[in-house]
Write a protein that holds these residues in place. Structure first.
Motif, PDB file in Angstrom:
ATOM      1  N   GLY B 111       1.036  -1.036  -0.034  1.00  0.00           N
ATOM      2  CA  GLY B 111      -0.051   0.053   0.101  1.00  0.00           C
ATOM      3  C   GLY B 111       0.838   1.375   0.032  1.00  0.00           C
ATOM      4  N   ALA B 112       1.787   1.194   0.869  1.00  0.00           N
ATOM      5  CA  ALA B 112       2.762   2.353   0.863  1.00  0.00           C
ATOM      6  C   ALA B 112       3.498   2.728  -0.385  1.00  0.00           C
ATOM      7  N   GLY B 115       1.278   3.899  -2.938  1.00  0.00           N
ATOM      8  CA  GLY B 115       0.695   5.266  -2.530  1.00  0.00           C
ATOM      9  C   GLY B 115       1.895   6.409  -2.979  1.00  0.00           C
ATOM     10  N   ARG B 116       3.047   5.956  -2.845  1.00  0.00           N
ATOM     11  CA  ARG B 116       4.224   6.684  -3.236  1.00  0.00           C
ATOM     12  C   ARG B 116       4.552   6.684  -4.724  1.00  0.00           C
ATOM     13  N   LEU B 119       0.164   6.698  -7.117  1.00  0.00           N
ATOM     14  CA  LEU B 119      -0.843   7.718  -6.682  1.00  0.00           C
ATOM     15  C   LEU B 119      -0.238   8.879  -6.254  1.00  0.00           C
ATOM     16  N   ALA B 120       1.066   9.045  -6.024  1.00  0.00           N
ATOM     17  CA  ALA B 120       1.741  10.449  -5.904  1.00  0.00           C
ATOM     18  C   ALA B 120       1.580  11.380  -6.992  1.00  0.00           C
TER      19      ALA B 120
END
Lengths: 197, 308
Positions: B111-112, B115-116, B119-120
């Motif tokens: 997930g992290a 996200g990085r 989705l960043a």
């Protein structure tokens, strides 16, 4: 595959070493028989059956109390066999070479003669056994597994599907295909035997 | 599907008595009026009869009496802890918890990472990083030009892409380290082998995803998959031997086995074989293992040059 007593399962789950010996002695013939049907020779069957008991011993913690010990051992046997086949390098054998091998007295026929043939068996009967084993060898790993489970170990198509984690339709398809291949390999025996029923 | 195809699909069930009463009656009625199906069924029965004549050699009583001993000898060779059964049970229990914790950590890390990286917000293509010294000389410029007189007239600001900032504390006279060099000191040879292994894993991942999600009926696509799988198998051992990371070696070995299966699918796109491969990939969590390995290998890199 015989049914086990609930007490044996409990003792196994408790990790009682004597229970493992009991389990081995109870199932050694069944597991060996399946291993032999899958491998087609004593050496590999012995090796596989021992591997199954060792895996079972180590994985007994994962055995569900409501499951059948025999079915569980069968599943381990199947998976261990399929994994072993995958690990071994693929051997490419030409059709011509296979036919040549069959024309010679093979190690298998000697093994059969040494351990299984009765004195009154004719050479033709021994030859038939070798031909049948060779026909089984011509099947793929999955086809052979499905066929021997259904034909020699009386597992229902649904049970095979669960054991091998494949769809029932796939089991039927593999079974049908294996029967066709066996028919082609044994066509020269014709209707000699008659119907199964 | 023709009428005969429908009944052909029932033949093995009929052979082994697995048809229910209604289907059996229907099947037999069809056979009575269809010579082709009747002949096919007769062949199946004949073959089954031949196979039932097969006899399995029995190793004999002596063999069975010594079976347990032989098993013990093998276990003694393989594992000296065989006699302590309860330890296995405990180990299994602890192992299960270990796997669960590892799975949770892997999901969080995934997930992290998503996200990085996914989705960043897209960085500004050319942000200006003004890293001026008190004397207005850009530090990066100073770092790259150690002999330059830093008291000279102020130079224009250096505009650099954000991804390649210059370190602010690079000692004068030393070239600035590259942005993407891992923090750990590793030899170029090690880095090259790691890179090769990770490229191999990535290529395998793409191939597996294609096999998992592709249409098994598309034989052209599967011919390409088979070819690529064969290429990957041919270099697997060198990749494995080139890596000194045990986990990478194990993953490459696991991938090699599956790729070998793909490479040896018998004809075009054998749907049964493909299904077996897919179920194996699922069962062994191969794609998850790849993701975990990719996250693990995403080593920390030096942080962007901070602005004082």
């Amino acid at each position: 595959m015989r049914d086990e007593s609930p007490q044996l399962v409990e003792r196994l789950r408790a990790g009682e070493p004597a229970a493992f010996r009991e389990m081995v002695e109870c199932y050694q013939r069944d597991v060996y028989a399946l291993a032999y049907d899958l491998c087609g020779n004593h050496h590999d069957a012995e090796d596989l059956s021992q591997e199954v008991f060792i895996k079972a011993f180590r994985a007994i913690g994962s055995f569900r109390a409501d499951a059948k010990l025999g079915s569980w051992l069968y599943r381990i046997t199947m998976n261990a066999h399929i994994d072993n086949k995958r690990r071994k390098p693929v051997q490419l054998v030409s059709i011509d070479a296979r036919d040549d091998d069959e024309a010679q007295p093979s190690e298998r026929s000697l093994e059969f003669a040494a351990s299984g043939a009765r004195p009154d068996q004719t050479a033709g009967a021994a030859r038939f056994q070798v031909d049948v084993e060779n026909a089984l060898d011509a099947l793929s790993t999955q086809e052979r597994a499905v066929f021997v489970l259904r034909h020699y170990h009386d597992m229902k198509i649904g049970e095979i599907s669960q054991s091998l984690s494949i769809a029932e339709g796939t089991v039927k398809s593999l079974l049908f295909r294996s029967m066709r291949k066996l028919r082609d390999r044994l066509a020269h025996y014709g209707d000699e035997v008659g119907d199964l029923a | 599907m023709t009428t005969c195809d429908r009944y052909q699909a029932w033949m093995v069930e009929a052979l082994y008595g697995e048809l229910d009463d209604a289907r059996r009656a229907e099947f037999e009625a069809h056979l009575a009026g269809c010579a082709d199906c009747a002949a096919a069924m007769h062949e199946l029965r004949t073959t089954a009869g031949l196979m039932s004549r097969r006899r399995r050699p029995d190793p004999g009583a002596e063999y069975w009496n010594g079976y347990w001993q032989k098993l013990q000898q093998r276990v003694a060779r393989e594992d000296s802890t065989f006699v302590d059964a309860s330890r296995f049970a405990r180990r299994r229990s602890l192992g299960s918890w270990g796997y669960r914790v590892a799975a949770v950590v892997a999901l969080l890390a995934a997930g992290a990472w998503i996200g990085r990286t996914v989705l960043a917000p897209t960085p500004n293509p050319a942000p200006v990083v003004a890293t001026t010294t008190p004397d207005s000389t850009p530090r990066a410029l100073a770092a790259h030009q150690p002999s330059q007189d830093t008291t000279a007239a102020p130079a224009p600001e250096v505009a650099q892409p954000r991804r390649e900032p210059a370190p602010i504390d690079a000692p004068a006279g030393e070239p600035a380290p590259a942005r993407d060099v891992p923090v750990e000191n590793e030899s170029p040879a090690v880095l090259a082998s790691q890179s090769e292994a990770h490229r191999y894993i990535e290529r395998s991942q793409l191939l597996l995803l294609a096999v998992m999600n592709g249409d098994p009926a598309d034989s052209t696509a599967f011919d390409i998959h088979k070819q690529r799988a064969g290429e990957l198998v041919s270099v697997a051992s060198s990749v494995r031997e080139g890596s000194d990371d045990r986990r990478v070696q194990e993953l490459v070995a696991q991938l090699e086995l599956i790729l070998r299966e793909i490479a040896h699918i018998e004809q075009g796109s054998d749907a049964d074989a493909v299904e077996l491969i897919r179920s194996r990939v699922d069962r062994e969590g191969v794609l998850l293992r790849i993701n975990v390995e990719q996250m693990r290998s995403a080593k920390p890199t030096q942080t962007d040059g901070a602005i004082d």
